[in-house]
Design a protein around this motif. Structure first.
Motif, PDB file in Angstrom:
ATOM      1  N   MET A  61      17.226   5.170   9.480  1.00 55.71           N
ATOM      2  CA  MET A  61      16.385   6.081   8.742  1.00 55.71           C
ATOM      3  C   MET A  61      16.663   7.023   7.527  1.00 55.71           C
ATOM      4  O   MET A  61      17.621   7.497   7.950  1.00 55.71           O
ATOM      5  N   ALA A  62      15.990   7.112   6.729  1.00 52.93           N
ATOM      6  CA  ALA A  62      16.319   7.840   5.429  1.00 52.93           C
ATOM      7  C   ALA A  62      15.099   8.893   5.189  1.00 52.93           C
ATOM      8  O   ALA A  62      13.953   8.807   5.668  1.00 52.93           O
ATOM      9  N   ARG A  63      15.731  10.018   4.743  1.00 54.15           N
ATOM     10  CA  ARG A  63      14.700  11.165   4.187  1.00 54.15           C
ATOM     11  C   ARG A  63      14.547  11.018   2.561  1.00 54.15           C
ATOM     12  O   ARG A  63      15.211  11.195   1.929  1.00 54.15           O
ATOM     13  N   ILE A  64      13.046  10.678   2.593  1.00 51.35           N
ATOM     14  CA  ILE A  64      12.546  10.506   1.407  1.00 51.35           C
ATOM     15  C   ILE A  64      11.625  11.223   0.979  1.00 51.35           C
ATOM     16  O   ILE A  64      10.745  11.902   1.588  1.00 51.35           O
ATOM     17  N   LEU A  65      11.667  12.002  -0.301  1.00 52.29           N
ATOM     18  CA  LEU A  65      10.884  12.854  -1.144  1.00 52.29           C
ATOM     19  C   LEU A  65       9.916  12.122  -1.874  1.00 52.29           C
ATOM     20  O   LEU A  65      10.725  11.403  -2.821  1.00 52.29           O
ATOM     21  N   ALA A  66       8.594  12.189  -2.116  1.00 49.92           N
ATOM     22  CA  ALA A  66       7.796  11.531  -3.125  1.00 49.92           C
ATOM     23  C   ALA A  66       7.148  12.637  -3.873  1.00 49.92           C
ATOM     24  O   ALA A  66       6.406  13.339  -3.098  1.00 49.92           O
ATOM     25  N   VAL A  67       7.113  12.660  -5.193  1.00 48.40           N
ATOM     26  CA  VAL A  67       6.482  13.637  -5.981  1.00 48.40           C
ATOM     27  C   VAL A  67       5.449  13.084  -7.007  1.00 48.40           C
ATOM     28  O   VAL A  67       6.009  12.108  -7.683  1.00 48.40           O
ATOM     29  N   ASP A  68       4.154  13.298  -6.721  1.00 48.21           N
ATOM     30  CA  ASP A  68       3.270  12.632  -7.361  1.00 48.21           C
ATOM     31  C   ASP A  68       1.937  13.587  -7.555  1.00 48.21           C
ATOM     32  O   ASP A  68       1.454  14.084  -6.526  1.00 48.21           O
ATOM     33  N   ASP A  69       1.164  13.639  -8.569  1.00 47.70           N
ATOM     34  CA  ASP A  69      -0.155  14.545  -8.506  1.00 47.70           C
ATOM     35  C   ASP A  69      -1.287  13.911  -7.820  1.00 47.70           C
ATOM     36  O   ASP A  69      -2.176  14.671  -7.835  1.00 47.70           O
ATOM     37  N   GLU A  70      -1.121  12.694  -7.559  1.00 46.01           N
ATOM     38  CA  GLU A  70      -2.155  11.842  -7.237  1.00 46.01           C
ATOM     39  C   GLU A  70      -2.008  11.661  -5.462  1.00 46.01           C
ATOM     40  O   GLU A  70      -1.220  11.023  -5.172  1.00 46.01           O
ATOM     41  N   ALA A  71      -3.115  12.572  -4.685  1.00 48.95           N
ATOM     42  CA  ALA A  71      -3.010  12.407  -3.394  1.00 48.95           C
ATOM     43  C   ALA A  71      -2.851  10.943  -2.979  1.00 48.95           C
ATOM     44  O   ALA A  71      -2.112  10.559  -1.827  1.00 48.95           O
ATOM     45  N   GLY A  72      -3.725  10.021  -3.348  1.00 46.75           N
ATOM     46  CA  GLY A  72      -3.973   8.671  -2.829  1.00 46.75           C
ATOM     47  C   GLY A  72      -2.331   7.792  -3.060  1.00 46.75           C
ATOM     48  O   GLY A  72      -2.064   7.270  -2.275  1.00 46.75           O
ATOM     49  N   ILE A  73      -1.881   8.268  -4.284  1.00 43.64           N
ATOM     50  CA  ILE A  73      -0.240   7.524  -4.167  1.00 43.64           C
ATOM     51  C   ILE A  73       0.365   8.017  -3.175  1.00 43.64           C
ATOM     52  O   ILE A  73       1.271   7.147  -2.547  1.00 43.64           O
ATOM     53  N   LEU A  74       0.370   9.275  -2.893  1.00 36.77           N
ATOM     54  CA  LEU A  74       1.428   9.787  -1.908  1.00 36.77           C
ATOM     55  C   LEU A  74       1.307   9.308  -0.462  1.00 36.77           C
ATOM     56  O   LEU A  74       1.985   8.911   0.265  1.00 36.77           O
ATOM     57  N   ILE A  75      -0.258   9.165  -0.135  1.00 39.17           N
ATOM     58  CA  ILE A  75      -0.682   8.652   1.123  1.00 39.17           C
ATOM     59  C   ILE A  75      -0.064   7.074   1.337  1.00 39.17           C
ATOM     60  O   ILE A  75       0.469   6.696   2.124  1.00 39.17           O
ATOM     61  N   LEU A  76      -0.231   6.243   0.021  1.00 36.09           N
ATOM     62  CA  LEU A  76       0.038   5.021   0.032  1.00 36.09           C
ATOM     63  C   LEU A  76       1.679   4.951   0.361  1.00 36.09           C
ATOM     64  O   LEU A  76       2.392   4.008   1.093  1.00 36.09           O
ATOM     65  N   ILE A  77       2.491   5.562  -0.524  1.00 34.32           N
ATOM     66  CA  ILE A  77       3.816   5.615  -0.291  1.00 34.32           C
ATOM     67  C   ILE A  77       4.310   6.025   1.083  1.00 34.32           C
ATOM     68  O   ILE A  77       5.240   5.169   1.572  1.00 34.32           O
ATOM     69  N   ARG A  78       3.674   7.005   1.556  1.00 38.92           N
ATOM     70  CA  ARG A  78       4.176   7.442   3.026  1.00 38.92           C
ATOM     71  C   ARG A  78       3.758   6.445   3.874  1.00 38.92           C
ATOM     72  O   ARG A  78       4.525   6.026   4.817  1.00 38.92           O
ATOM     73  N   ASN A  79       2.636   5.796   3.861  1.00 37.31           N
ATOM     74  CA  ASN A  79       2.195   4.751   4.902  1.00 37.31           C
ATOM     75  C   ASN A  79       3.129   3.438   4.885  1.00 37.31           C
ATOM     76  O   ASN A  79       3.335   3.022   5.679  1.00 37.31           O
ATOM     77  N   ILE A  80       3.648   3.156   3.662  1.00 34.12           N
ATOM     78  CA  ILE A  80       4.531   1.943   3.526  1.00 34.12           C
ATOM     79  C   ILE A  80       5.746   2.486   3.934  1.00 34.12           C
ATOM     80  O   ILE A  80       6.420   1.414   4.694  1.00 34.12           O
ATOM     81  N   LEU A  81       6.445   3.294   3.581  1.00 36.72           N
ATOM     82  CA  LEU A  81       7.766   3.466   3.887  1.00 36.72           C
ATOM     83  C   LEU A  81       8.233   4.175   5.371  1.00 36.72           C
ATOM     84  O   LEU A  81       9.299   3.855   5.985  1.00 36.72           O
ATOM     85  N   ILE A  82       7.191   4.600   5.886  1.00 36.78           N
ATOM     86  CA  ILE A  82       7.406   5.208   7.518  1.00 36.78           C
ATOM     87  C   ILE A  82       7.382   3.875   8.252  1.00 36.78           C
ATOM     88  O   ILE A  82       7.833   3.799   9.416  1.00 36.78           O
ATOM     89  N   LYS A  83       6.978   2.670   7.823  1.00 34.09           N
ATOM     90  CA  LYS A  83       6.892   1.377   8.810  1.00 34.09           C
ATOM     91  C   LYS A  83       8.092   1.056   8.673  1.00 34.09           C
ATOM     92  O   LYS A  83       8.491   0.376   9.571  1.00 34.09           O
ATOM     93  N   ASP A  84       9.290   1.427   7.682  1.00 33.94           N
ATOM     94  CA  ASP A  84      10.667   1.044   7.789  1.00 33.94           C
ATOM     95  C   ASP A  84      11.525   2.148   8.739  1.00 33.94           C
ATOM     96  O   ASP A  84      12.611   2.133   8.416  1.00 33.94           O
ATOM     97  N   GLY A  85      10.691   2.989   9.187  1.00 28.36           N
ATOM     98  CA  GLY A  85      11.506   4.095   9.853  1.00 28.36           C
ATOM     99  C   GLY A  85      11.791   5.322   9.191  1.00 28.36           C
ATOM    100  O   GLY A  85      12.651   6.383   9.585  1.00 28.36           O
TER     101      GLY A  85
END
Length: 220
Positions: free
Chosen positions: A1-25
């Motif tokens: 498991m890695a600790r990842i920070l995503a910075v984007d002013d678009e909430a939809g992009i942040l939700i997408l990134i989070r949903n994709i990457l948490i599936k890899d733990g």
């Protein structure tokens, strides 16, 4: 498991990134206000995703601001495809680009490839709370400020920080840092520690603890 920070002013992009990457733990922290990144201790993360086009401060400026205190991969998220923009971003210290719109597979593959490479390579940064060591440049930073340590002071800080929580006598610190052929003696260690504490007091930090009659340790 890695600790990842995503910075984007678009909430939809942040939700997408989070949903994709948490599936890899992975543990994913999202930030929509780029100016707040330093409050999160960016040195804590194993990989950072930065959007290029953001209001207030763009991804290029943000990368330039934090690169001196983080050693993890920084990947830009951008719709820009001009070669000059790509070269400029890489020159600021970014490791890669992911073009928008991106697919699930591409994001996962790029992120995991960089994380695997990081695991293979020797890391050149050490971060403990608000204190960050540039092990290659032999510099210590608090937040974004370089602490003006002498060469000897830096060596003592790095030695204690690398062995955080362990107590070392002045003699052991001197031998480990300067060797048996050093030009001074263990009494100099106490003076160096005094100077280190004075320089860190402006940040209200006191990471080196004295155990009277025993020695020093870097607080856990």
């Amino acid at each position: 498991m890695a600790r990842i920070l995503a910075v984007d002013d678009e909430a939809g992009i942040l939700i997408l990134i989070r949903n994709i990457l948490i599936k890899d733990g992975h543990s994913v922290t999202t930030l929509s206000e780029p100016e707040q990144i330093t409050a999160l201790n960016p040195g804590f993360f194993d990989l950072i995703l930065l959007d290029v086009m953001m209001p207030g401060i763009d991804g290029f400026s943000l990368c330039e601001r934090i690169r001196g205190i983080v050693d993890c991969p920084i990947l830009f998220l951008t719709a820009k495809t001009l070669e000059d923009d790509i070269m400029y971003g890489l020159g600021l210290g970014a490791d890669d680009y992911i073009l928008k719109p991106f697919g699930t597979g591409e994001l996962r593959a790029r992120v995991n490839a960089h994380l695997r490479r990081e695991q293979r390579e020797r890391r050149s940064m050490l971060s403990i709370d608000e204190v960050h060591f540039n092990l290659l440049g032999k510099e210590m930073h608090v937040q974004e400020d370089k602490v003006p340590l002498t060469k000897s002071e830096y060596k003592i800080c790095e030695f204690l920080a690398r062995n955080r929580g362990q107590v070392f006598s002045k003699e052991r610190i001197y031998e480990s840092v300067f060797g048996f052929d050093g030009e001074s003696d263990s009494a100099a260690v106490a003076e160096h520690v005094k100077n280190i504490r004075a320089k860190l007091s402006r940040y209200e930090l006191s990471p080196i603890e004295t155990l009277w009659g025993i020695g020093y340790k870097w607080r856990t």
